[in-house]
Design a protein around this motif. Structure first.
Motif, PDB file in Angstrom:
ATOM      1  N   PHE A  91       0.831  -1.203   0.000  1.00  0.00           N
ATOM      2  CA  PHE A  91       0.000   0.000   0.000  1.00  0.00           C
ATOM      3  C   PHE A  91       0.867   1.255   0.000  1.00  0.00           C
ATOM      4  O   PHE A  91       0.580   2.225  -0.690  1.00  0.00           O
ATOM      5  N   GLU A  93       4.079  -3.371 -10.218  1.00  0.00           N
ATOM      6  CA  GLU A  93       5.307  -2.569 -10.252  1.00  0.00           C
ATOM      7  C   GLU A  93       5.958  -2.522  -8.880  1.00  0.00           C
ATOM      8  O   GLU A  93       7.181  -2.621  -8.747  1.00  0.00           O
ATOM      9  N   MET A 152       3.817   1.695  -1.296  1.00  0.00           N
ATOM     10  CA  MET A 152       4.368   1.970  -2.622  1.00  0.00           C
ATOM     11  C   MET A 152       3.274   2.348  -3.615  1.00  0.00           C
ATOM     12  O   MET A 152       3.481   3.179  -4.482  1.00  0.00           O
ATOM     13  N   ARG A 153       2.126   1.720  -3.476  1.00  0.00           N
ATOM     14  CA  ARG A 153       1.019   2.071  -4.384  1.00  0.00           C
ATOM     15  C   ARG A 153       0.553   3.498  -4.133  1.00  0.00           C
ATOM     16  O   ARG A 153       0.148   4.198  -5.058  1.00  0.00           O
ATOM     17  N   SER A 154       0.621   3.932  -2.876  1.00  0.00           N
ATOM     18  CA  SER A 154       0.176   5.286  -2.577  1.00  0.00           C
ATOM     19  C   SER A 154       1.094   6.328  -3.217  1.00  0.00           C
ATOM     20  O   SER A 154       0.790   7.507  -3.237  1.00  0.00           O
ATOM     21  N   ARG A 155       2.246   5.881  -3.734  1.00  0.00           N
ATOM     22  CA  ARG A 155       3.146   6.779  -4.478  1.00  0.00           C
ATOM     23  C   ARG A 155       2.877   6.718  -5.975  1.00  0.00           C
ATOM     24  O   ARG A 155       3.579   7.349  -6.753  1.00  0.00           O
ATOM     25  N   GLY A 156       1.948   5.870  -6.373  1.00  0.00           N
ATOM     26  CA  GLY A 156       1.562   5.853  -7.784  1.00  0.00           C
ATOM     27  C   GLY A 156       1.971   4.614  -8.550  1.00  0.00           C
ATOM     28  O   GLY A 156       1.799   4.543  -9.760  1.00  0.00           O
ATOM     29  N   LEU A 157       2.519   3.611  -7.862  1.00  0.00           N
ATOM     30  CA  LEU A 157       2.927   2.395  -8.553  1.00  0.00           C
ATOM     31  C   LEU A 157       1.821   1.349  -8.475  1.00  0.00           C
ATOM     32  O   LEU A 157       1.149   1.235  -7.453  1.00  0.00           O
ATOM     33  N   SER A 158       1.667   0.592  -9.549  1.00  0.00           N
ATOM     34  CA  SER A 158       0.681  -0.490  -9.492  1.00  0.00           C
ATOM     35  C   SER A 158       1.221  -1.581  -8.582  1.00  0.00           C
ATOM     36  O   SER A 158       2.405  -1.602  -8.246  1.00  0.00           O
ATOM     37  N   GLU A 159       0.348  -2.497  -8.229  1.00  0.00           N
ATOM     38  CA  GLU A 159       0.770  -3.575  -7.347  1.00  0.00           C
ATOM     39  C   GLU A 159       1.932  -4.367  -7.960  1.00  0.00           C
ATOM     40  O   GLU A 159       2.918  -4.685  -7.292  1.00  0.00           O
ATOM     41  N   MET A 195       0.016  -3.019 -16.456  1.00  0.00           N
ATOM     42  CA  MET A 195       0.814  -1.800 -16.572  1.00  0.00           C
ATOM     43  C   MET A 195      -0.111  -0.594 -16.509  1.00  0.00           C
ATOM     44  O   MET A 195      -1.166  -0.571 -17.119  1.00  0.00           O
ATOM     45  N   GLY A 196       0.308   0.399 -15.747  1.00  0.00           N
ATOM     46  CA  GLY A 196      -0.500   1.605 -15.665  1.00  0.00           C
ATOM     47  C   GLY A 196      -0.407   2.288 -16.977  1.00  0.00           C
ATOM     48  O   GLY A 196      -0.734   3.291 -17.305  1.00  0.00           O
TER      49      GLY A 196
END
Lengths: 298, 474
Positions: B423, B434, B425-432, B473-474
């Motif tokens: 969570f 990534e 790392m995802r909150s920084r904009g990375l997908s799970e 991929m985002g």
């Protein structure tokens, strides 16, 4: 009532994820050049009637908050009142299950979006207790996050903008850390204060539109508090919206919040100016119990 | 033994998934399938026009195969029915020395693997095995000038029988277990390399193995002999397209490192997800010789591979790195074996495993210090990273020490990726996906520093590819 802004979007779609250059011209009507949507949006983060639970336990019971850009809203409340849960719900933590209500960012409902999509739409959560992430360095994470914000990249970890490194360095210094922290594993072996400063540095590097700062002042020394205060002040001037979760008023001498909201029993029960904080400082939270009852009756 | 860093070299292997996307069309010359028995072995031998002694070796191995019980620790190979496999499949293509001479269908596989460019730029020699036969062999003039021998295994049997007899099935005796015996009875293809005394080959030699059919068995045999004071680096890549039914790979690598020589053997195995992969790898190191194994195991459904070094001479040393990724319902049973016989033997065993989406990794290590192998030093470390609750990892180190002067250390660590870390790392904009790939790369980092640059960069892109697809991929 909040002001409606009409938006002229010069570079990228307003609903897009790029944090590129945009111009906002008040009270003029222009459609977005790219997507041709009428450009009438409220530049706010709105939390509407939000009910959420963690592990089956209801924590938020109808929260209503509206945060404008360029505004600092301090969120206070006793332990267990749901402050961190609220911040996590807005940032999209999978452990918080939203049952009702919605979260709207600049006119877009983001309630169902995964955390990364919220982040790319300008929400940044600064953690109360940032976890250790072995093997991942701050520089790596920031390069990846930066590339994601730019939207197009061939290699997630490729440095596309050379100025990024100088930005990372200056942000670390501004947060009171040296540049060694760029190449250390995230939070591994860091003190509580160092972790908080690192969160601050990330907020400077990523420059999001809305910041959810979960107790940025806890565990910090006087110098650290100053850094947090001046960061918030700058962020307000730059037109970002800040939700500042805190237990103490000591930060308010460095930065004066525009409004103060008190979360109590999973609801915002009082909203007001500094006088609310002063009363909390003097009397604690016991006076709120009657208040909540009154609201329920009303 | 430094190889000039060229990322494109092992690009061949990372691009193998592209090649695997289409099943190549080609003409078959010979196809031998069915029950593994004497007549089948004789038929293969006859097709290869082998000398009598090789046929005898095959038949003895077949006898062992019939006698030996199936190893009782194998799991996940229930569907394997050896009697329904094609054991020998010769494509209708003579051994080519130029890319243009390869039939179109096979050449397309090649090109999609980016092998021709790699050969031109960074390799000293290359062999390409398609199904059961080596279809292309390119050797740079530099190798010929230095009297390095690099030929398909079959050719070596005919042209250099004395040398082959001396080493073939001697480093890894067929009687050791059922699948080694099966391999020796049915072997086909593979490369023979001999590096003369004192010759150092600055560029690596690559062998690429491609299985293009379902229900096929591939049994290539690679034999490397590094004469005194020589140096050799060998890279092996494996790929196959995806079919509904499984394929079976049972290869063997034998390395003989003479006094003072250095041999580096790098494998990046990226078989498709329905290949049952059995690999037998062993080296003998004479006095002062150094053998390095690097086993990157990414693909396949089930893999069994335990690179082993016998430290026969005094002051010989070895490093064995195994990097395994089990992503999805896959099993990787890997490990390393070291047997010290000479004095002052040194060994370093490093294992890194990553389990995700129901993947399972097993590490089996054997460290054996024989009586008289004075002052042996063996350091082994075993790190596992588990990405989710459905995945698992097991470690079975085993030490047999008969010498008091030995120093053996073993470290094992297991890490898990928590919901909270993801969570964050995802909150920084990375997908799970990534976020996971960044954590996996970070986990492998300290071993990536030790591996050749090209290998590191390939593993890098493989990891990003493997885990990015999970989250999209985002």
């Amino acid at each position: 009532m909040f002001a409606l802004f009409r938006i002229y979007n010069s570079r990228s779609c307003y609903l897009g994820r790029g944090e590129g250059q945009r111009q906002y011209i008040r009270d003029q009507y222009f459609p977005c050049r790219r997507c041709n949507l009428p450009g009438v949006y409220a530049l706010t983060l709105q939390i509407e009637d939000l009910y959420a639970e963690i592990g089956g336990k209801a924590v938020l019971r109808g929260v209503n908050i509206e945060l404008k850009r360029g505004e600092v809203l301090a969120l206070m409340g006793p332990n267990g009142s749901g402050k961190t849960t609220l911040a996590n719900a807005v940032a999209g933590s999978p452990s918080v299950i939203v049952k009702r209500g919605k979260i709207v960012v600049d006119g877009e409902d983001i309630t169902g979006l995964p955390p990364e999509e919220r982040s790319l739409r300008g929400i940044l959560l600064l953690f109360q207790q940032p976890p250790e992430i072995p093997g991942v360095k701050l520089s790596t994470l920031m390069i990846a996050a930066y590339n994601k914000r730019r939207g197009s990249y061939t290699d997630l970890l490729k440095v596309t903008d050379p100025s990024l490194f100088s930005k990372m360095r200056s942000s670390l210094y501004a947060a009171g850390l040296n540049e060694d922290f760029l190449f250390r594993d995230l939070n591994v072996g860091f003190s509580g204060g160092e972790r908080k400063r690192l969160e601050l540095a990330q907020a400077m590097i990523l420059g999001s539109k809305y910041l959810l700062m979960d107790e940025p002042d806890s565990g910090l020394d006087v110098e650290g508090l100053k850094a947090v205060g001046s960061f918030i002040e700058d962020a307000r001037k730059e037109g970002r919206g800040i939700l500042l979760i805190t237990h103490y008023t000591r930060l308010f001498s460095a930065v004066r919040p525009d409004r103060i909201a008190i979360l109590f029993g999973g609801k915002v029960v009082v909203e007001g100016g500094l006088e609310v904080a002063e009363r909390v400082e003097k009397e604690g939270y016991s006076w709120l119990e009657g208040l909540e009852a009154k609201r329920v009756e009303g | 033994m430094k190889v000039e860093g060229k990322a494109e070299l092992l690009d061949t292997i990372s691009s193998s998934s592209e090649a695997a996307a289409f099943s190549p069309r080609y003409e078959k010359a010979i196809e031998i399938r069915g029950k593994v028995d004497r007549s089948l072995v004789e038929e293969i031998s006859r097709e290869k026009r082998e000398p009598e002694w090789m046929l005898r070796l095959r038949l003895k191995a077949l006898e062992s195969y019939n006698k030996l019980p199936a190893p009782n620790w194998l799991s996940g190979i229930d569907e394997l029915d050896l009697d329904e496999l094609i054991h020998y499949l010769k494509p209708d293509a003579a051994l080519a020395r130029s890319w243009d001479d390869i039939p179109e269908g096979i050449r397309r596989v090649y090109e999609s693997l980016k092998l021709p460019e790699a050969e031109k730029r960074v390799l000293a020699g290359i062999s390409f095995q398609f199904e059961s036969e080596t279809v292309y062999l390119g050797v740079k003039r530099m190798l010929e000038e230095k009297k390095v021998i690099m030929v398909p295994m079959e050719e070596a049997v005919i042209r250099y029988p004395d040398m082959v007899k001396q080493y073939f099935s001697k480093v890894f005796p067929y009687a050791e277990h059922k699948f080694a015996a099966l391999h020796t009875a049915l072997w086909s293809g593979g490369v023979f390399v001999y590096v003369p005394k004192g010759v150092r080959i600055p560029q690596p030699i690559e062998a690429f193995f491609f299985m293009a059919s379902a229900l096929e068995g591939q049994f290539e045999h690679t034999l490397l002999i590094a004469d005194e004071g020589s140096e050799l680096q060998f890279i092996e890549g494996c790929s196959a397209p995806m079919y509904k039914r499984y394929s079976f790979h049972d290869g063997m690598v034998e390395i003989y490192a003479h006094k003072g020589s250095k041999v580096k053997f790098v494998t990046l195995q990226n078989w498709s997800g329905n290949v049952i992969n059995f690999n037998n790898k062993r080296a003998v190191a004479e006095g002062g010789a150094y053998v390095e194994w690097l086993e990157g195991s990414v693909g396949s459904k089930v893999t069994y591979v335990y690179p082993s070094t016998i430290l026969k001479g005094n002051d010989s040393s070895t490093s064995i790195y195994t990097i395994t990724i089990s992503n999805g319902k896959k099993l990787k049973d890997t490990g390393a074996k070291v047997i010290a016989i000479g004095k002052n033997a040194r060994a370093k065993l490093v294992s890194k495993s990553i389990s995700a989406n129901g993947g399972k990794n097993v590490y089996r290590g054997l460290v054996r210090i024989n009586k008289g192998a004075m002052n042996a030093v063996v350091a082994s470390s075993c790190d596992s990273l588990i990405l989710d609750g459905s995945s698992s990892s097991y470690t079975y180190p085993h030490n047999q020490v008969e010498e008091d002067t030995a120093s053996i250390t073993h470290e094992a660590r297991t890490g898990r990726i928590s919901e909270e870390q993801l969570f964050y790392m995802r909150s920084r904009g990375l997908s799970e996906g990534e976020a996971k790939s960044l954590m996996v790369l970070g986990f492998m980092e300290d071993v990536l520093i030790d591996v050749p640059f090209e290998m590191a960069s390939v593993l890098n892109s493989v990891v990003q590819l493997e885990f990015s697809k999970l989250g999209g991929m985002g």
